[in-house]
Design an enzyme around this catalytic site. Structure first.
Site, PDB file in Angstrom:
ATOM      1  N   GLU A  52      47.228 -34.545 109.105  1.00  0.00           N
ATOM      2  CA  GLU A  52      46.631 -35.048 110.130  1.00  0.00           C
ATOM      3  C   GLU A  52      45.932 -36.402 109.806  1.00  0.00           C
ATOM      4  O   GLU A  52      44.868 -36.062 108.932  1.00  0.00           O
ATOM      5  CB  GLU A  52      45.502 -33.970 110.837  1.00  0.00           C
ATOM      6  CG  GLU A  52      44.603 -34.561 111.823  1.00  0.00           C
ATOM      7  CD  GLU A  52      45.557 -35.584 113.094  1.00  0.00           C
ATOM      8  OE1 GLU A  52      46.052 -34.613 113.692  1.00  0.00           O
ATOM      9  OE2 GLU A  52      45.167 -36.666 113.186  1.00  0.00           O
ATOM     10  N   GLN A  60      41.409 -34.357 125.090  1.00  0.00           N
ATOM     11  CA  GLN A  60      41.727 -35.455 126.138  1.00  0.00           C
ATOM     12  C   GLN A  60      41.709 -35.102 127.588  1.00  0.00           C
ATOM     13  O   GLN A  60      41.591 -36.140 128.595  1.00  0.00           O
ATOM     14  CB  GLN A  60      43.388 -36.050 125.905  1.00  0.00           C
ATOM     15  CG  GLN A  60      43.451 -36.766 124.496  1.00  0.00           C
ATOM     16  CD  GLN A  60      44.834 -36.634 123.962  1.00  0.00           C
ATOM     17  OE1 GLN A  60      45.749 -37.007 124.683  1.00  0.00           O
ATOM     18  NE2 GLN A  60      45.146 -35.956 122.701  1.00  0.00           N
ATOM     19  N   VAL A  95      52.870 -38.218 108.439  1.00  0.00           N
ATOM     20  CA  VAL A  95      54.248 -37.783 107.902  1.00  0.00           C
ATOM     21  C   VAL A  95      55.040 -39.238 108.493  1.00  0.00           C
ATOM     22  O   VAL A  95      55.024 -39.647 109.440  1.00  0.00           O
ATOM     23  CB  VAL A  95      54.637 -36.671 108.682  1.00  0.00           C
ATOM     24  CG1 VAL A  95      56.214 -36.523 108.472  1.00  0.00           C
ATOM     25  CG2 VAL A  95      53.891 -35.272 108.171  1.00  0.00           C
ATOM     26  N   CYS A 178      50.198 -35.009 130.793  1.00  0.00           N
ATOM     27  CA  CYS A 178      49.566 -34.770 131.986  1.00  0.00           C
ATOM     28  C   CYS A 178      49.986 -35.789 133.021  1.00  0.00           C
ATOM     29  O   CYS A 178      49.072 -36.735 133.356  1.00  0.00           O
ATOM     30  CB  CYS A 178      47.877 -34.889 131.707  1.00  0.00           C
ATOM     31  SG  CYS A 178      47.166 -34.232 133.294  1.00  0.00           S
ATOM     32  N   ASP A 315      53.426 -31.616 123.013  1.00  0.00           N
ATOM     33  CA  ASP A 315      54.072 -32.773 123.817  1.00  0.00           C
ATOM     34  C   ASP A 315      55.064 -33.344 122.893  1.00  0.00           C
ATOM     35  O   ASP A 315      56.058 -33.977 123.323  1.00  0.00           O
ATOM     36  CB  ASP A 315      52.890 -33.895 123.732  1.00  0.00           C
ATOM     37  CG  ASP A 315      51.816 -33.459 124.908  1.00  0.00           C
ATOM     38  OD1 ASP A 315      51.780 -32.516 125.372  1.00  0.00           O
ATOM     39  OD2 ASP A 315      50.978 -34.501 124.600  1.00  0.00           O
ATOM     40  N   LYS A 323      53.847 -31.848 130.167  1.00  0.00           N
ATOM     41  CA  LYS A 323      53.282 -31.863 128.796  1.00  0.00           C
ATOM     42  C   LYS A 323      51.833 -31.840 129.048  1.00  0.00           C
ATOM     43  O   LYS A 323      51.157 -32.928 129.749  1.00  0.00           O
ATOM     44  CB  LYS A 323      53.804 -33.199 128.076  1.00  0.00           C
ATOM     45  CG  LYS A 323      55.136 -33.056 127.634  1.00  0.00           C
ATOM     46  CD  LYS A 323      55.439 -34.368 126.851  1.00  0.00           C
ATOM     47  CE  LYS A 323      57.016 -34.282 126.679  1.00  0.00           C
ATOM     48  NZ  LYS A 323      57.495 -33.283 125.741  1.00  0.00           N
ATOM     49  N   THR A 324      51.137 -30.791 128.918  1.00  0.00           N
ATOM     50  CA  THR A 324      49.835 -30.480 128.813  1.00  0.00           C
ATOM     51  C   THR A 324      48.975 -29.594 127.889  1.00  0.00           C
ATOM     52  O   THR A 324      49.820 -28.896 127.342  1.00  0.00           O
ATOM     53  CB  THR A 324      49.374 -29.917 130.484  1.00  0.00           C
ATOM     54  OG1 THR A 324      49.666 -28.500 130.462  1.00  0.00           O
ATOM     55  CG2 THR A 324      50.025 -30.745 131.579  1.00  0.00           C
ATOM     56  N   ALA A 325      47.722 -29.731 127.852  1.00  0.00           N
ATOM     57  CA  ALA A 325      47.230 -28.868 126.743  1.00  0.00           C
ATOM     58  C   ALA A 325      47.261 -27.069 127.368  1.00  0.00           C
ATOM     59  O   ALA A 325      47.226 -26.474 126.606  1.00  0.00           O
ATOM     60  CB  ALA A 325      45.599 -29.220 126.735  1.00  0.00           C
ATOM     61  N   ALA A 326      47.096 -27.250 128.753  1.00  0.00           N
ATOM     62  CA  ALA A 326      47.240 -26.043 129.313  1.00  0.00           C
ATOM     63  C   ALA A 326      48.428 -25.306 128.949  1.00  0.00           C
ATOM     64  O   ALA A 326      48.691 -23.895 128.597  1.00  0.00           O
ATOM     65  CB  ALA A 326      47.252 -25.966 131.005  1.00  0.00           C
ATOM     66  N   CYS A 358      48.048 -28.514 135.922  1.00  0.00           N
ATOM     67  CA  CYS A 358      47.323 -29.610 135.932  1.00  0.00           C
ATOM     68  C   CYS A 358      46.071 -29.672 136.956  1.00  0.00           C
ATOM     69  O   CYS A 358      46.734 -29.377 138.047  1.00  0.00           O
ATOM     70  CB  CYS A 358      48.224 -30.786 136.506  1.00  0.00           C
ATOM     71  SG  CYS A 358      47.735 -32.308 136.546  1.00  0.00           S
TER      72      CYS A 358
HETATM   73  C1  LIG Z   1      43.892 -39.041 130.509  1.00  0.00           C
HETATM   74  C2  LIG Z   1      44.537 -37.532 130.175  1.00  0.00           C
HETATM   75  C3  LIG Z   1      44.225 -36.532 130.970  1.00  0.00           C
HETATM   76  C4  LIG Z   1      44.947 -35.253 130.622  1.00  0.00           C
HETATM   77  N1  LIG Z   1      44.388 -34.326 131.293  1.00  0.00           N
HETATM   78  C5  LIG Z   1      44.925 -33.015 131.004  1.00  0.00           C
HETATM   79  C6  LIG Z   1      44.439 -31.909 131.672  1.00  0.00           C
HETATM   80  O1  LIG Z   1      43.639 -32.039 132.872  1.00  0.00           O
HETATM   81  N2  LIG Z   1      44.828 -30.895 131.443  1.00  0.00           N
HETATM   82  C7  LIG Z   1      45.804 -30.540 130.372  1.00  0.00           C
HETATM   83  O2  LIG Z   1      46.057 -29.346 129.999  1.00  0.00           O
HETATM   84  N3  LIG Z   1      46.007 -31.608 129.904  1.00  0.00           N
HETATM   85  C8  LIG Z   1      45.598 -32.847 129.892  1.00  0.00           C
HETATM   86  N4  LIG Z   1      46.054 -33.845 129.286  1.00  0.00           N
HETATM   87  C9  LIG Z   1      47.097 -33.737 128.225  1.00  0.00           C
HETATM   88  C10 LIG Z   1      46.566 -33.064 126.858  1.00  0.00           C
HETATM   89  O3  LIG Z   1      45.651 -33.767 126.134  1.00  0.00           O
HETATM   90  C11 LIG Z   1      47.772 -33.262 125.849  1.00  0.00           C
HETATM   91  O4  LIG Z   1      49.141 -32.432 126.443  1.00  0.00           O
HETATM   92  C12 LIG Z   1      47.663 -32.418 124.476  1.00  0.00           C
HETATM   93  O5  LIG Z   1      46.490 -32.800 123.996  1.00  0.00           O
HETATM   94  C13 LIG Z   1      48.718 -32.480 123.578  1.00  0.00           C
HETATM   95  O6  LIG Z   1      48.490 -31.730 122.577  1.00  0.00           O
HETATM   96  P1  LIG Z   1      49.134 -32.079 121.075  1.00  0.00           P
HETATM   97  O7  LIG Z   1      48.683 -31.446 120.155  1.00  0.00           O
HETATM   98  O8  LIG Z   1      50.817 -32.034 121.520  1.00  0.00           O
HETATM   99  O9  LIG Z   1      49.072 -33.689 120.933  1.00  0.00           O
HETATM  100  P2  LIG Z   1      47.752 -34.429 120.644  1.00  0.00           P
HETATM  101  O10 LIG Z   1      46.523 -33.479 121.183  1.00  0.00           O
HETATM  102  O11 LIG Z   1      47.808 -35.899 121.153  1.00  0.00           O
HETATM  103  O12 LIG Z   1      47.549 -34.409 118.970  1.00  0.00           O
HETATM  104  C14 LIG Z   1      48.747 -34.897 118.293  1.00  0.00           C
HETATM  105  C15 LIG Z   1      48.193 -35.099 116.728  1.00  0.00           C
HETATM  106  O13 LIG Z   1      49.141 -35.536 115.946  1.00  0.00           O
HETATM  107  C16 LIG Z   1      48.684 -36.599 115.013  1.00  0.00           C
HETATM  108  N5  LIG Z   1      49.741 -37.076 114.567  1.00  0.00           N
HETATM  109  C17 LIG Z   1      50.462 -38.320 115.148  1.00  0.00           C
HETATM  110  N6  LIG Z   1      51.448 -38.642 114.444  1.00  0.00           N
HETATM  111  C18 LIG Z   1      51.258 -37.952 113.236  1.00  0.00           C
HETATM  112  C19 LIG Z   1      51.944 -38.242 112.069  1.00  0.00           C
HETATM  113  N7  LIG Z   1      53.163 -38.835 112.114  1.00  0.00           N
HETATM  114  N8  LIG Z   1      51.810 -37.167 111.001  1.00  0.00           N
HETATM  115  C20 LIG Z   1      50.653 -36.342 111.104  1.00  0.00           C
HETATM  116  N9  LIG Z   1      50.059 -36.183 112.304  1.00  0.00           N
HETATM  117  C21 LIG Z   1      50.222 -37.100 113.305  1.00  0.00           C
HETATM  118  C22 LIG Z   1      47.836 -37.349 115.838  1.00  0.00           C
HETATM  119  O14 LIG Z   1      46.730 -37.904 115.000  1.00  0.00           O
HETATM  120  C23 LIG Z   1      47.213 -36.229 116.781  1.00  0.00           C
HETATM  121  O15 LIG Z   1      45.767 -35.578 116.077  1.00  0.00           O
HETATM  122  C24 LIG Z   1      45.396 -35.296 129.424  1.00  0.00           C
HETATM  123  C25 LIG Z   1      45.939 -36.260 128.564  1.00  0.00           C
HETATM  124  C26 LIG Z   1      45.424 -37.466 128.797  1.00  0.00           C
HETATM  125  C27 LIG Z   1      45.421 -38.677 127.852  1.00  0.00           C
END
Ligand SMILES: Cc1cc2nc3c(=O)[nH]c(=O)nc-3n(C[C@H](O)[C@H](O)[C@H](O)COP(=O)(O)OP(=O)(O)OC[C@H]3O[C@@H](n4cnc5c(N)ncnc54)[C@H](O)[C@@H]3O)c2cc1C
Length: 428
Positions: A52, A60, A95, A178, A315, A323-326, A358
Site C-alpha cells: 500500500e 470515503q 505494485v 458509489c 472496486d 461498487k461500494t464499501a457496503a 447506497c
Molecule cells: C464521494 C464518495 C462517497 C461514497 N459513499 C459511499 C457510501 O455511502 N457507502 C458505501 O458503501 N460506499 C461509498 N463509497 C465507495 C467506497 O468508498 C468504495 O467503494 C470503497 O472504498 C472501495 O474500497 P477498495 O478497497 O476497493 O478501494 P479503496 O478504498 O479506494 O482502496 C484502494 C487502495 O489501493 C491502493 N492502491 C492503488 N493502487 C495501488 C497499487 N498499484 N499498488 C498497491 N496499492 C494500490 C490505494 O492507495 C488505496 O489505499 C463512496 C466513495 C466516494 C468517493
C-alpha cells in the site's frame, strides 16, 4: 533482479506450522484491510504482506457529508500506520505489474515479492484527464468534486459561497464507486441554498451519462419524485467531456435520444464533477484482467477464473454489482472463508450474492437506504420497514453509527455486513 525480503522468518516460527503459506494483499483500502487482520491472525506473524503506497487511509463514504459541511475532513481519515494490522507486514510501495505464472508481483521501486496466495484490492482508477481541462479547473471558481481528497472540502466552501445562478452536477457513463454519490451532494446543496434564501435564483441540473437516475426501480421512482418536488432537472445520456474555465462553460456529449451525437454547452456558476473511472492501468495491462480490465474473478467465490491462488474483492474486481464499501462487507466474509478453506482444507465454500448498499442522502436529516443485490436487481433490505422512504433513523445510522463500525470493526476484519440482522428482522 532484486527480491524483497518479504519472506522473513516469522518471530514465532516455533509455534507456527512451517507448511503455512505466505500471502500478499495489494491495497490497504476498505477492501484490503477488511481481510488483512483475519488472514494475518490465521497465518501468523508477518506471513501476510499488505502492499500500500499511501500514508493515509480514508473512509470515503463520509466525503458526501464532508462536502456538505456535515462532517470534518479529519473524521474521514486515519494514518495508515494506525489501521494496518499489527501482525501484517506493510510494504509501503505500489505494485507495478503481476507475474501470476511465477507467483510474483513487481513493485514500483523495481523489487519483486513472491507469494503463495494473492488478494487484489487496489480500488478503482479516477480518470480525471478524460475530461478536458478538469485537472486545471478543479478546486477553483466553483468547480469541485467529492471524489478527491484534494477537493472535497472545496465543495463545502463553494456551496456556502454560492450566490445563485447555474448549478450543474454530473455523473459519467462509466462504472463508478458509489453510484449514488453524484446526486447525494445535489440534494444537500439544494437544501442549503433553499435555507439561504437563494433557491429562487438558482437553476439546478443533474446530468448522467446513463439512462436512469438509479439502477433499482424501487429507489429510482422515489428519487424522481424528490427531484420533481424540489425542481431538480434530471438529464439522461449526457456525459461531461470538457470544461472551459475562462468562459465558465461545461460541454457534454449527448449519447442518446433525438440529439444523440451532438454537443451541449452550458454555463455554470457551480459545477460538481464525478470523473469517469475504470480499472487501474496496472491491472488492465496484466494477465489478471478480464476484457474490461477488472480482476477476473468468479462472481460467487471471488476466486480468480484462471489463477486458483488469486482472489480479488472491492472496486477493482469484476464482481458485477454496485461498487461500494457496503458490498465489501459481504465480499470480505466470503473471500476469507474460501481462501482460508483453500489453506486449511475446509471445503465449505461460501458464495457472494451481490449484496450492496447506497445510503441516498436527500437532506441533512433524511435519507433513502438502498440495499439490494446487484446480481438479481432486487432490494435486499435489512430493516422491517420500507427503506425506499426518506427517514431520519437511517440518516443517523449512516452519519453516526456506520463510521464507528467502520473504524472499530470493518478495518479490523470483524464486520461482515448486516446479513445477520436482516435474517433476525425478517424472521421476526
Ligand atoms: C464521494 C464518495 C462517497 C461514497 N459513499 C459511499 C457510501 O455511502 N457507502 C458505501 O458503501 N460506499 C461509498 N463509497 C465507495 C467506497 O468508498 C468504495 O467503494 C470503497 O472504498 C472501495 O474500497 P477498495 O478497497 O476497493 O478501494 P479503496 O478504498 O479506494 O482502496 C484502494 C487502495 O489501493 C491502493 N492502491 C492503488 N493502487 C495501488 C497499487 N498499484 N499498488 C498497491 N496499492 C494500490 C490505494 O492507495 C488505496 O489505499 C463512496 C466513495 C466516494 C468517493
Amino acid at each position: 533482479m532484486l527480491f524483497l525480503k518479504f519472506r522473513i522468518k516469522p518471530s514465532h516460527q516455533a509455534t507456527r506450522s512451517s507448511s503455512l503459506p505466505y500471502l500478499s494483499i495489494i491495497g490497504g483500502g476498505s477492501a484490503g484491510l477488511s481481510v488483512a487482520s483475519t488472514l494475518a491472525e490465521n497465518l501468523g506473524n508477518k506471513a501476510v504482506a499488505v502492499v500500500e503506497p499511501s500514508d493515509v487511509h480514508y473512509y470515503q463514504p463520509l466525503w458526501t457529508f464532508v462536502g456538505a459541511g456535515l462532517k470534518t475532513f479529519d473524521e474521514s481519515r486515519m494514518a495508515m500506520s494506525e489501521v494496518m494490522p499489527e501482525k501484517a507486514q506493510w510494504i509501503k510501495d505500489s505494485v507495478a505489474s503481476f507475474e501470476p505464472n511465477k507467483n510474483i508481483v513487481k513493485l514500483s521501486n523495481g523489487e519483486s515479492i513472491s507469494y503463495d496466495y494473492l488478494v487484489v484490492a487496489a480500488g478503482i482508477q479516477m480518470n480525471w484527464g478524460k475530461i478536458k481541462n478538469l485537472s486545471q479547473a478543479l478546486g477553483k471558481d466553483g468547480v469541485t468534486s467529492n471524489y478527491s481528497a484534494d477537493s472535497v472540502v472545496k465543495t463545502d466552501e463553494f456551496i456556502k459561497t454560492f450566490r445563485g445562478g447555474n448549478a450543474l452536477f454530473t455523473m459519467p457513463s462509466t462504472p463508478i464507486k458509489c453510484a449514488g454519490a453524484p446526486q447525494k451532494i445535489m440534494y444537500l446543496a439544494e437544501e442549503q441554498w433553499r435555507k439561504a434564501g437563494i433557491r429562487s435564483k438558482t437553476d439546478i441540473k443533474y446530468f448522467t451519462g446513463l439512462g436512469k437516475i438509479f439502477a433499482i426501480d424501487k429507489y429510482a421512482n422515489e428519487l424522481l419524485k424528490i427531484c420533481k418536488a424540489r425542481d431538480l432537472n434530471v438529464n439522461y445520456f449526457t456525459d461531461l467531456t470538457e470544461i472551459n474555465p475562462e468562459s465558465k462553460e461545461a460541454v457534454f456529449n449527448v449519447l442518446g435520444g433525438e440529439a444523440k451525437g451532438t454537443k451541449l454547452t452550458l454555463p455554470y456558476d457551480f459545477l460538481h464533477v464525478t470523473p469517469p473511472m475504470g480499472a487501474p492501468d496496472f491491472i488492465k495491462s496484466s494477465l489478471l484482467a478480464n476484457a474490461d480490465g477488472w480482476v477476473d474473478v468468479d462472481k460467487e467465490t471471488l476466486r480468480h477464473n484462471k489463477f486458483a491462488n488469486i482472489y480479488a474483492l472491492g472496486d477493482c474486481s469484476s464482481l458485477p454489482t454496485s461498487k461500494t464499501a457496503a458490498a465489501i462487507t459481504a465480499q470480505s466474509a466470503v473471500l476469507k472463508n474460501n481462501l482460508l478453506g483453500d489453506i486449511f482444507g475446509d471445503k465449505q465454500i461460501a458464495k457472494y450474492d451481490g449484496y450492496t448498499s447506497c445510503p441516498l442522502i436527500t437532506g441533512s436529516d433524511k435519507l433513502i437506504l438502498a440495499e439490494f443485490s446487484g446480481y438479481t436487481g432486487q432490494p435486499q433490505e435489512t430493516f422491517p420497514f420500507d427503506q425506499s422512504k426518506e427517514r431520519f433513523s437511517t440518516y443517523l445510522l449512516t452519519k453516526e453509527v456506520l463510521p464507528e463500525i467502520y473504524w472499530k470493526s470493518m478495518v479490523k476484519g470483524t464486520w461482515d455486513g448486516p446479513a445477520k440482522f436482516r435474517k433476525l428482522f425478517r424472521s421476526a
